[in-house]
Design a protein around this motif. Structure first.
Motif: not given
Length: 414
Positions: A387-407
Motif C-alpha cells: 500500500f502506498d498512502p500518497a493521496g490518502r487525504s483525497l479519499a478521506l475528504k470524499r468519505i467525510l463529505l459523503a457521510v455529512l451529506a447523507l447524515a
C-alpha cells in the motif's frame, strides 16, 4: 462569536456538497487529514501486524474497540459475532442513521507469519491494503466527526465487522442487517474496503460456493480393481459441468478452485472432493447454475445402480458460501451524493460491480456503496501485498463529505 452557516434547504445535491465543503469545521478536518498522515500510517502498520484470520478476529477487534474509546465514540460494543460498533450521536435520534464500516478480517490463515515492513513510501505485508487501509480510513473519519463542531442530524454508526473474506461469507454484515436493534435504524451504508478512490461499487456481484464430496468403499489398486473410484467420479462431474452454457450478459462464471482426495498412488480412495465457485450479476443465473450442478451430480452419481441395488458411491453437496447479488437503482440518493462529491473533488469515478460487505444491504433493497481508502495498492491476498498512502487525504475528504451529506447537516460554525 461566530454565527453558524446554514445549508440552503432548497439547494441541489451538488450545491449542498459545495456548501458543506466550505464550512470551517469541514475545512479544518480536511487539513487534519494531511497533517495526520504520519499518525495514520503508524495506525495502519499497527493494525496490519495484528493477525485476523477468518473466524479469528478477536485480538484486532479489541484493538479497534480501544481506538473507538480513545476517539470518544458512544454506545461502544462488541456484538455476539464479534463486530465492533461505536456511534457518533446525531441531533435527531429518529433520523435514519448512516453506517460507515470496514472489515476486520484478512484472508490469511492463523499460522501465517505476519511480517510488515516499510520501504520508502510503501508499506508491505499481508493485509496492509485489504483491509488495514480501510480500518485506518474509518478511524480517520470517526475522529473528524467526533469534533463537537461537526454535528450531524442523524447518528453515524461505525462498524468494524467480522467475516467479509472467504468462508466468513459476510457473516458480520449479515448479523447487523438481521439484528432487530441495528437494522431498522440504518438508512444508508458506506463500506470502506481496500485502496483507491476512483470507484463507486454500487452493484453487488453474487456468488455461491460449494464443496462436492464423493465417498466410496475404497480398496487396493490391484486386488480391489473395479471398485468405483471417487476421484474418477469427481473428474466426471467437473468435466460435465464445465460444458454448461453461460450467457454473455449478465456476466456469469464458474471456477473449480480446489480438488483433493486419496491417500496413496496404489489405493482406491474412499473420498474425493472439489470446491466450486459460481458468480453472476444475476440471482436467476446463480440459481440456474446451482440447479445445473445438482443435475450433473444426480446424473453422474445416481442413488441406485442400474439393477436397483444401492449405489457404491455417495455424494454430498455442501454450500460453503452464498453472497447475494443486486444493484442500486440509477436514481438512488446515495449514488447522487457520490457523483456530486466526486465532481466537487474532481475525482473521475466509475460505477462498478464487486463482491463486498455492501452485497448484504444492496440485496435487501437498502442503499449502500463500497469505497476505497485512498492511496494505491497491489498484491491483494498475497504475502507481497503493498500500500502506498500518497493521496490518502483525497479519499478521506470524499468519505467525510459523503457521510455529512447523507447524515444531514443543517448548520456549522463559519
Amino acid at each position: 462569536m461566530n454565527s453558524p452557516t446554514r445549508i440552503d434547504d432548497k439547494a441541489t445535491v451538488p450545491q449542498r456538497i459545495s456548501q458543506l465543503a466550505a464550512m470551517r469545521p469541514v475545512h479544518a478536518a480536511f487539513a487534519r487529514f494531511l497533517v495526520r498522515e504520519n499518525e495514520l500510517r503508524r495506525l495502519q502498520v499497527e493494525v496490519a501486524r495484528i493477525p485476523a484470520p477468518p473466524f479469528g478476529e478477536e485480538v484486532r477487534a479489541e484493538w479497534l474497540r480501544e481506538k473507538f474509546l480513545a476517539i470518544g465514540l458512544t454506545s461502544i460494543e462488541v456484538d455476539e459475532v464479534g463486530n465492533v460498533i461505536g456511534v457518533v450521536p446525531g441531533l435527531d435520534r429518529e433520523a435514519p442513521a448512516v453506517v460507515v464500516s470496514a472489515h476486520l478480517d484478512t484472508v490469511f490463515p492463523a499460522d501465517t507469519e505476519i511480517q510488515i515492513h516499510e520501504d520508502r513510501d510503501r508499506i508491505y505485508g499481508p493485509g496492509v491494503s485489504d483491509n488495514a487501509a480501510g480500518l485506518t480510513a474509518m478511524l480517520a473519519v470517526a475522529g473528524a466527526l467526533s469534533d463537537p463542531q461537526m454535528q450531524c442530524e442523524a447518528d453515524v454508526i461505525f462498524i468494524g465487522n467480522v467475516g467479509e473474506e472467504g468462508e466468513g461469507d459476510l457473516r458480520g454484515m449479515r448479523h447487523i442487517f438481521e439484528n432487530r436493534h441495528w437494522s431498522p435504524r440504518i438508512g444508508s451504508t458506506i463500506v470502506i474496503d481496500g485502496s483507491g478512490n476512483d470507484a463507486i461499487i454500487g452493484q453487488a456481484l453474487g456468488s455461491r460456493r460449494f464443496e462436492v464430496v464423493v465417498r466410496g468403499p475404497g480398496g487396493h489398486s490391484w486386488s480391489d480393481f473395479g471398485q468405483p473410484n471417487p476421484i474418477v467420479a469427481v473428474a466426471r462431474i467437473v468435466s460435465r459441468f464445465s460444458q454448461t452454457p453461460l450467457p454473455q450478459s449478465p456476466k456469469t462464471t464458474f471456477n473449480f478452485g480446489v480438488i483433493s482426495g486419496g491417500t496413496s498412488v496404489n489405493s482406491i480412495p474412499e473420498t474425493a472432493q472439489v470446491s466450486i465457485d459460481l458468480r453472476s450479476a444475476s440471482a436467476d443465473e446463480l440459481q440456474r447454475l446451482e440447479d445445473e450442478l445438482r443435475g450433473v451430480i444426480q446424473t453422474e452419481i445416481p442413488a441406485r445402480g442400474r439393477d436397483g441395488s444401492a449405489a457404491k458411491l455417495s455424494c454430498e453437496l455442501r454450500k460453503i458460501g452464498d453472497r447475494p447479488a443486486g444493484e442500486l437503482p440509477e436514481n438512488a440518493h446515495i449514488l447522487e451524493v457520490m457523483r456530486a462529491v466526486d465532481a466537487h473533488l474532481s475525482i473521475s469515478s466509475q460505477l462498478r460491480r464487486a463482491s463486498t460487505d455492501a452485497n448484504i444491504p444492496i440485496s435487501m433493497g437498502r442503499e449502500a456503496v463500497t469505497l476505497g481508502a485512498g492511496g494505491t495498492g497491489g498484491g491483494a491476498h498475497t504475502l507481497r501485498e503493498w500500500f502506498d498512502p500518497a493521496g490518502r487525504s483525497l479519499a478521506l475528504k470524499r468519505i467525510l463529505l459523503a457521510v455529512l451529506a447523507l447524515a444531514g447537516v443543517e448548520s456549522l460554525p463559519v
